[in-house]
Every structure is written in C-alpha cells, then in structure tokens.
Scaffold this motif. Structure first.
Motif, PDB file in Angstrom:
ATOM      1  N   MET A 167       0.852  -1.173   0.000  1.00  0.00           N
ATOM      2  CA  MET A 167       0.000   0.000   0.000  1.00  0.00           C
ATOM      3  C   MET A 167       0.901   1.241   0.000  1.00  0.00           C
ATOM      4  O   MET A 167       1.959   1.263   0.615  1.00  0.00           O
ATOM      5  CB  MET A 167      -0.902  -0.033   1.248  1.00  0.00           C
ATOM      6  N   SER A 168       0.439   2.269  -0.660  1.00  0.00           N
ATOM      7  CA  SER A 168       1.153   3.539  -0.714  1.00  0.00           C
ATOM      8  C   SER A 168       1.247   4.149   0.684  1.00  0.00           C
ATOM      9  O   SER A 168       0.314   4.050   1.483  1.00  0.00           O
ATOM     10  CB  SER A 168       0.393   4.488  -1.650  1.00  0.00           C
ATOM     11  N   LYS A 169       2.367   4.793   0.978  1.00  0.00           N
ATOM     12  CA  LYS A 169       2.540   5.422   2.292  1.00  0.00           C
ATOM     13  C   LYS A 169       1.502   6.522   2.533  1.00  0.00           C
ATOM     14  O   LYS A 169       0.979   6.665   3.638  1.00  0.00           O
ATOM     15  CB  LYS A 169       3.954   5.995   2.425  1.00  0.00           C
ATOM     16  N   LYS A 170       1.198   7.285   1.482  1.00  0.00           N
ATOM     17  CA  LYS A 170       0.223   8.364   1.633  1.00  0.00           C
ATOM     18  C   LYS A 170      -1.183   7.801   1.869  1.00  0.00           C
ATOM     19  O   LYS A 170      -1.924   8.312   2.709  1.00  0.00           O
ATOM     20  CB  LYS A 170       0.220   9.272   0.403  1.00  0.00           C
ATOM     21  N   ASP A 183      -1.877   4.859   3.106  1.00  0.00           N
ATOM     22  CA  ASP A 183      -1.839   4.226   4.427  1.00  0.00           C
ATOM     23  C   ASP A 183      -2.009   5.269   5.535  1.00  0.00           C
ATOM     24  O   ASP A 183      -2.768   5.062   6.489  1.00  0.00           O
ATOM     25  CB  ASP A 183      -0.533   3.458   4.604  1.00  0.00           C
ATOM     26  N   ALA A 184      -1.327   6.406   5.403  1.00  0.00           N
ATOM     27  CA  ALA A 184      -1.426   7.467   6.409  1.00  0.00           C
ATOM     28  C   ALA A 184      -2.833   8.075   6.425  1.00  0.00           C
ATOM     29  O   ALA A 184      -3.399   8.329   7.499  1.00  0.00           O
ATOM     30  CB  ALA A 184      -0.390   8.552   6.137  1.00  0.00           C
ATOM     31  N   LYS A 210      -5.157   5.664   8.095  1.00  0.00           N
ATOM     32  CA  LYS A 210      -4.948   5.688   9.542  1.00  0.00           C
ATOM     33  C   LYS A 210      -5.670   6.889  10.166  1.00  0.00           C
ATOM     34  O   LYS A 210      -6.331   6.759  11.202  1.00  0.00           O
ATOM     35  CB  LYS A 210      -3.449   5.744   9.845  1.00  0.00           C
ATOM     36  N   TYR A 238      -8.655  11.270   2.290  1.00  0.00           N
ATOM     37  CA  TYR A 238      -8.438   9.901   1.819  1.00  0.00           C
ATOM     38  C   TYR A 238      -8.842   9.775   0.346  1.00  0.00           C
ATOM     39  O   TYR A 238      -8.094   9.246  -0.474  1.00  0.00           O
ATOM     40  CB  TYR A 238      -9.228   8.910   2.684  1.00  0.00           C
ATOM     41  N   LYS A 256      -3.383   9.028  -6.548  1.00  0.00           N
ATOM     42  CA  LYS A 256      -2.507   7.859  -6.717  1.00  0.00           C
ATOM     43  C   LYS A 256      -3.012   6.918  -7.812  1.00  0.00           C
ATOM     44  O   LYS A 256      -2.225   6.394  -8.596  1.00  0.00           O
ATOM     45  CB  LYS A 256      -2.397   7.115  -5.381  1.00  0.00           C
TER      46      LYS A 256
END
Length: 96
Positions: free
Chosen positions: A1-4, A6-7, A10, A47, A54
């Motif tokens: 999963m992309s870090k962005k 995922d953040a 979260k 999100y 992305k």
C-alpha cells in the motif's frame, strides 16, 4: 500500500473511532459531536483525494446516502408548518 494512502487511512480510522466514542457517550455533547463529524468528513475527503491522485479512481464515498429527509419532504413539511402558523396568527374571534 502507498505510504500516503496508508497514512490517510490511519487518520480516517482515528477520526471514525473518535466520532463513535463521542456519539456513544451519555449525554452526547453537540459541540463535540459536530467537531468529530467535521474531522471524519475532512479525513474522508483527504483519503478520497489521495486515492484519486494515486490511482485515478473516483471517490469511494460518492454512493453513500445522506441521512435525513429528502428535499421534497422538507419542502412539504415547511409548507405545512407555514400554513399552520398562518392559521394560528390570523384574526382571532371570541365567541360569547
């Protein structure tokens, strides 16, 4: 999963958990509930924007129904309220 992604996910989960906590309390504080709702909306928007940037995919929340009454029902109720108000504020006759 992309870090962005995922953040953003979260942050959305955190906002949803806080919202659930606030609206589950007794009594529910209107200001806290409104703040928590705004944070959920902002996190969901963030999100969706990151997912779109992305992947090019659309907003995953587009098809969700908005709670509450539809605009036709609201207009009908408002007209009925105004009619009743006009009847109550018209001339008053006193019978003896």
């Amino acid at each position: 999963m992309s870090k962005k992604i995922d953040a953003a996910l979260k942050d959305l989960k955190k906002a949803l958990n806080k919202h659930a906590e606030v609206v589950s309390s007794k009594p529910v504080s209107l200001k806290k509930a409104q703040r928590a709702t705004a944070k959920v909306a902002a996190a969901a928007t963030n999100y969706a924007e990151i997912v779109h940037a992305k992947s090019g995919m659309g907003n995953p929340f587009d098809d969700m129904l908005q709670p509450g009454l539809d605009s036709g029902t609201i207009a009908s109720l408002a007209a009925e309220r105004d009619s009743i108000k006009n009847q109550l504020t018209g001339p008053i006759t006193v019978s003896k």
